[in-house]
Design a protein around this motif. Structure first.
Motif, PDB file in Angstrom:
ATOM      1  N   ASN A  94       0.744  -1.369  -0.013  1.00 24.97           N
ATOM      2  CA  ASN A  94       0.012  -0.034  -0.186  1.00 24.97           C
ATOM      3  C   ASN A  94       0.820   1.626   0.030  1.00 24.97           C
ATOM      4  O   ASN A  94       0.575   2.146  -0.728  1.00 24.97           O
ATOM      5  N   LEU A  95       1.802   1.267   0.742  1.00 21.61           N
ATOM      6  CA  LEU A  95       2.751   2.332   0.860  1.00 21.61           C
ATOM      7  C   LEU A  95       3.665   2.604  -0.575  1.00 21.61           C
ATOM      8  O   LEU A  95       3.774   3.658  -0.998  1.00 21.61           O
ATOM      9  N   ALA A  96       4.075   1.340  -1.001  1.00 19.25           N
ATOM     10  CA  ALA A  96       4.737   1.604  -2.467  1.00 19.25           C
ATOM     11  C   ALA A  96       3.729   2.237  -3.436  1.00 19.25           C
ATOM     12  O   ALA A  96       4.087   3.117  -4.541  1.00 19.25           O
ATOM     13  N   VAL A  97       2.354   1.686  -3.490  1.00 21.54           N
ATOM     14  CA  VAL A  97       1.483   2.346  -4.449  1.00 21.54           C
ATOM     15  C   VAL A  97       1.032   3.881  -4.302  1.00 21.54           C
ATOM     16  O   VAL A  97       1.075   4.674  -5.079  1.00 21.54           O
ATOM     17  N   ALA A  98       1.047   4.340  -3.050  1.00 23.11           N
ATOM     18  CA  ALA A  98       0.933   5.568  -2.710  1.00 23.11           C
ATOM     19  C   ALA A  98       2.038   6.464  -2.962  1.00 23.11           C
ATOM     20  O   ALA A  98       1.836   7.473  -3.424  1.00 23.11           O
ATOM     21  N   VAL A  99       3.225   5.897  -2.882  1.00 20.29           N
ATOM     22  CA  VAL A  99       4.556   6.621  -3.361  1.00 20.29           C
ATOM     23  C   VAL A  99       4.486   6.697  -4.649  1.00 20.29           C
ATOM     24  O   VAL A  99       5.031   7.777  -5.340  1.00 20.29           O
ATOM     25  N   ARG A 100       4.132   5.779  -5.482  1.00 16.46           N
ATOM     26  CA  ARG A 100       4.219   5.849  -6.871  1.00 16.46           C
ATOM     27  C   ARG A 100       3.064   6.824  -7.523  1.00 16.46           C
ATOM     28  O   ARG A 100       3.362   7.525  -8.242  1.00 16.46           O
ATOM     29  N   ARG A 101       1.917   6.895  -6.788  1.00 14.38           N
ATOM     30  CA  ARG A 101       0.960   7.799  -7.084  1.00 14.38           C
ATOM     31  C   ARG A 101       1.344   9.238  -6.947  1.00 14.38           C
ATOM     32  O   ARG A 101       0.862  10.058  -7.598  1.00 14.38           O
ATOM     33  N   LEU A 102       2.174   9.609  -5.806  1.00 18.50           N
ATOM     34  CA  LEU A 102       2.741  10.726  -5.519  1.00 18.50           C
ATOM     35  C   LEU A 102       3.473  11.113  -6.660  1.00 18.50           C
ATOM     36  O   LEU A 102       3.581  12.138  -7.067  1.00 18.50           O
TER      37      LEU A 102
END
Length: 168
Positions: A94-102
């Motif tokens: 979930n953190l990796a997805v959020a970082v990628r989205r950012l």
């Protein structure tokens, strides 16, 4: 310790146009809470705050359809709320997805402002750009062993502490 204005000029990297204007607007927005920039060796939170704020101000200004748009503190609070990262104890995926989205969101803002934005990579002297906006992108999006992710994540967290979440 440099003043916020001195550090904003350093971030502008000699630019006298739209990037300089964005760094000055970031200084205006940050000056009430950060009049001086504490320069640290290990984790440069204040520097990254100014750099990230300038990059977001630049992207929001040049991504706006309103002529002469001036980014406000509440606008930055709303942007930070929309791009906040989950807590560190969140599942790694979930953190990796959020970082990628950012990263994708900031890159899209810069592309809409007319820049060719490279994918994030490993921090290196070979990843240099004469375009100060893209150089700032490299500084914030590229990774190395000193911090476990892009410094842009640290910058957004510092922006959240400074501007607070938007009230919805």
């Amino acid at each position: 310790m440099p003043s916020i204005w001195e550090y904003a000029d350093q971030v502008a990297a000699g630019d006298t146009g739209t990037w300089w204007t964005a760094t000055r607007r970031a200084a205006v927005l940050l000056a009430p809470t950060h009049p001086v920039i504490t320069v640290t060796g290990r984790l440069p939170v204040h520097q990254v705050l100014v750099q990230t704020t300038a990059l977001v101000v630049y992207g929001r200004t040049h991504g706006s359809t309103a002529p002469g748009h001036v980014v406000s503190g509440p606008e930055l609070a709303a942007w930070v709320t929309a791009h906040a990262l989950p807590a560190p104890d969140t599942a790694a995926g979930n953190l990796a997805v959020a970082v990628r989205r950012l990263l994708d969101g900031v890159a899209a803002m810069l592309r809409s402002a007319g820049h060719q934005v490279p994918d994030p990579g490993l921090r290196s002297l070979r990843r240099h750009s004469r375009d100060p906006v893209i150089q700032q992108w490299h500084d914030l999006a590229d990774v190395d062993d000193a911090f476990p992710g892009p410094l842009l994540c640290l910058g957004v967290a510092a922006m959240s502490d400074t501007f607070g979440p938007a009230i919805v």
